[in-house]
Motif scaffolding. Structure first.
Motif, short mmCIF file in Angstrom:
data_model
loop_
_atom_site.label_atom_id
_atom_site.label_comp_id
_atom_site.label_asym_id
_atom_site.label_seq_id
_atom_site.Cartn_x
_atom_site.Cartn_y
_atom_site.Cartn_z
N GLY A 28 38.80 47.44 42.02
CA GLY A 28 37.53 48.06 41.72
C GLY A 28 36.80 47.32 40.62
N THR A 29 35.57 47.73 40.37
CA THR A 29 34.75 47.07 39.35
C THR A 29 35.43 47.08 37.99
N GLU A 30 36.01 48.22 37.61
CA GLU A 30 36.66 48.31 36.31
C GLU A 30 37.87 47.39 36.22
N ASP A 31 38.57 47.20 37.35
CA ASP A 31 39.71 46.27 37.37
C ASP A 31 39.24 44.85 37.08
N VAL A 32 38.12 44.48 37.72
CA VAL A 32 37.58 43.13 37.52
C VAL A 32 37.10 42.95 36.08
N VAL A 33 36.43 43.96 35.54
CA VAL A 33 35.97 43.89 34.16
C VAL A 33 37.14 43.69 33.21
N GLN A 34 38.22 44.41 33.45
CA GLN A 34 39.41 44.27 32.61
C GLN A 34 39.99 42.87 32.71
N GLN A 35 40.03 42.32 33.92
CA GLN A 35 40.55 40.96 34.10
C GLN A 35 39.65 39.93 33.42
N ILE A 36 38.34 40.17 33.46
CA ILE A 36 37.41 39.26 32.79
C ILE A 36 37.69 39.24 31.29
#
Length: 654
Positions: free
Chosen positions: A246-254
């Motif tokens: 999800g978007t929050e997963d990607v933000v965390q990885q960024i």
């Protein structure tokens, strides 16, 4: 960080006596710590290297470097940030007998063990390199993914000459550059010459993310891409989809990846610091550095005595909050004028992004304390930070609100209102365009006017990035952007993404990275750019645009991250850019100097006489935003006065 140079001659031919020494000496400022030369026994290949020792300061890191087997020889400019990981993998597979601890040796061993393409694909860093295969008598040139490090190739009577800077090629005995009028036209429109072009038809730049293999006698070959932005985007989006992130997963990885990239780029055996403008990008880099440092990070910023352009107080507030060891230096017109005569030699080719002046000054100040500086460059291209990215999201709506028959007249009204002499009207419009400064509101109104006149997405982009107000006609520039547009259109889901990719492929390497590399390396300062970590790039492109631009805010995801380290009131303000008061200087303290330069340019370049005369007259009458174009002309004039003797007209072989 270093300077590299080399000569590859055709069979039966030899470079002039002293040629290798001459071209290597011309880039000694890039590596003042030591230098080295290498000549193959048959004299077909010669390498030169000047060293700025950053990792492994011992002789074990010296170049040119020969592989243990004796088959390969390398010269490299740059840094491989994940070299410890690559070294561990090589230990597990080929167990090499290491001679030192440098990243260059690790990459050399990797090239021999895995092949150059596989080694480059696994390398994380910035680099320009040359690898000579003594067995196959083949030279491979390579450049990093985004073009952080430069690499020029010139064609000579004996073969080719390559180097980190154009000036080294011009130092090759007997070399005569054939001026490229199309490249000069592009420069006058853009303030830089886009890659792979140079001011000469017989010199070219190796494109970012590519390699080229040359045999003795070859002067050109088609570069082969080992990495492309389009492929990286496709792979990242596919991974996110397959992993059901999800978007929050990607933000965390960024956030995790940026933290890692900053940490990796803090590794050095010499003092290290950071440029801090007070903007989102550099502030976040410094915050992540300070979070990983046991002592105050050394930070450096530039200010202007013209308060309309001065952003130094913002950087000062950020530095105070983060607890950095901060240095601030002020720039005025006298400093600028003293630097102008040095710019042609610093950049070697026409270059006119006026922020070259503070970049050079702050680099010189930083070099007194550190040898490496991290910067916030690349954040705008990767995370949608330019006003044109935001305008593109509103473009369709703006056009739909104004009937086609009224767009021309509406554009004319905006153009008139945006003129510098209309300061009163501009102040009224400031809120409308979201700018806190009159000068920025004026330029934004002018850009909206250009957008209303655009007949296509490509016309819109070209109108927004040109700095000549459309004065210079250049079919070559349009054709170059058409080619790039075709390459990016399949990867972009919106006009904003199209602009971001075009910026990444053109403006980033041609202007931003070139500006910083030449300015910093002129004082032997290495710069590193965490936002151009290619893993971070892929993750950023897995985010929808709505996570990058929210309402009136660009780089929304970076703002969110920065708010964890710095109070929002210290960084939430309209984007100002790294502006320089060129307009006020040219109207005031630099006018006499400018008038002389413009007159000389018109005399030496009759082709542009009428255009320059018109621009000069309108500028001093307070019409239009022509200071950028006049600065382009003045920088071209300064370059021509220094280098035109090394040029000759001739038939275009293309």
């Amino acid at each position: 960080m270093c300077g590299i140079a080399g000569i590859l001659t055709a069979p039966g031919k030899h470079a002039p006596q002293g040629a290798l020494e001459a071209i290597t000496d011309r880039i000694r400022h890039r590596g003042p710590d030591s230098s080295g030369l290498y000549r193959d026994q048959d004299a077909t290949l010669e390498f030169g290297h000047t060293r700025l020792a950053i990792v492994d300061l011992s002789p074990g890191g010296a170049q040119p470097m020969v592989s243990a087997s004796g088959r390969f020889v390398i010269v490299m400019n740059g840094e491989i940030y994940n070299y410890p990981d690559l070294r561990r993998r090589l230990d597990e597979t080929v167990s090499p007998a290491w001679r030192g601890t440098s990243d260059t040796e690790v990459l050399l061993v990797a090239c021999e063990a895995w092949g150059i393409e596989a080694a480059l694909k696994q390398a994380e860093g910035m680099f320009a390199l040359a690898l000579w295969d003594r067995k196959e008598h083949a030279l491979t040139l390579a450049r990093d993914r985004f073009g952080e490090k430069p690499l020029y190739v010139g064609e000579t009577d004996e073969g080719i000459v390559f180097a980190s800077q154009l000036g080294a090629i011009l130092a090759y005995p007997g070399f005569v550059g054939r001026e490229d009028e199309q490249a000069i036209e592009m420069f006058l429109a853009l303030s830089y010459i886009p890659e792979p072009l140079t001011p000469y038809r017989n010199v070219w730049k190796l494109p970012p993310g590519t390699t080229v293999r040359l045999l003795p006698g070859q002067q050109r070959a088609e570069p082969v891409a080992y990495w492309t932005a389009a492929q990286a985007i496709a792979e990242s989006r596919l991974r996110v989809q397959s992993d059901q992130l999800g978007t929050e997963d990607v933000v965390q990885q960024i956030e995790q990846r940026l933290h890692t990239a900053v940490g990796n780029q803090m590794v050095a055996d010499v003092p290290l610091g950071a440029f801090l403008s007070g903007g989102i990008d550099s502030s976040l880099v410094v915050a992540l550095m300070q979070a990983q440092s046991a002592r105050p990070v050394k930070t450096f910023t530039i200010g202007f005595k013209d308060e309309a352009y001065n952003e130094a107080h913002h950087a000062r507030a950020i530095a105070r909050h983060l607890g950095t060891d901060h240095t601030e230096v002020m720039l005025d017109w006298a400093d600028a004028l003293s630097l102008v005569e040095k710019l042609p030699e610093i950049y070697d080719e026409p270059f006119a992004d006026s922020s070259q002046l503070p970049t050079r000054l702050v680099s010189a100040v930083a070099r007194r304390s550190v040898t490496v500086c991290l910067s916030g460059d690349g954040g705008d291209e990767v995370f949608a930070g330019y006003n044109r990215h935001r305008l593109a999201m509103r473009y369709t709506k703006i056009r739909s609100m104004i009937p086609a028959s009224l767009r021309g007249p509406a554009a004319g009204v905006l153009t008139f209102a945006a003129q510098p002499r209309m300061a009163g009207a501009i102040n009224v419009a400031r809120r409308m365009v979201g700018s806190g400064q009159t000068r920025l509101a004026s330029e934004k109104l002018n850009k909206i006017s250009s957008a209303l006149r655009a007949e296509s997405d490509l016309d819109l982009y070209l109108g927004l990035v040109r700095r000549d107000e459309g004065l210079v006609t250049s079919d070559a520039l349009r054709n170059l952007l058409i080619h790039e547009y075709r390459d990016v259109s399949a990867s972009a889901n919106s006009l904003s993404e199209t602009m971001m990719l075009l910026d990444t492929l053109t403006y980033l390497p041609g202007d931003i990275l070139a500006k910083v590399d030449r300015a910093a390396m002129s004082v032997a300062l290495e710069t590193r750019v965490p936002y151009l970590d290619h893993h971070l790039f892929g993750l950023a492109w897995a985010l929808p645009m709505t996570e990058k631009i929210k309402g009136n805010s660009t780089k929304a995801v970076l703002r969110r991250m920065l708010s964890r380290y710095v109070p929002t009131e210290l960084f939430e303000r309209p984007k100002a850019g790294f502006g320089v008061p060129i307009e006020s200087w040219l109207r005031g303290q630099l006018r006499d100097w400018a008038e002389v330069g413009l007159a000389r340019f018109r005399q030496a370049n009759p082709k542009y006489n009428d255009i320059v005369a018109r621009a000069r007259d309108e500028f001093y009458a307070g019409k239009g935003h022509l200071h950028h174009f006049l600065w382009n002309v003045l920088m071209l004039q300064a370059w021509q006065e220094k280098y035109r003797g090394a040029s000759a007209a001739g038939p275009d072989p293309r």
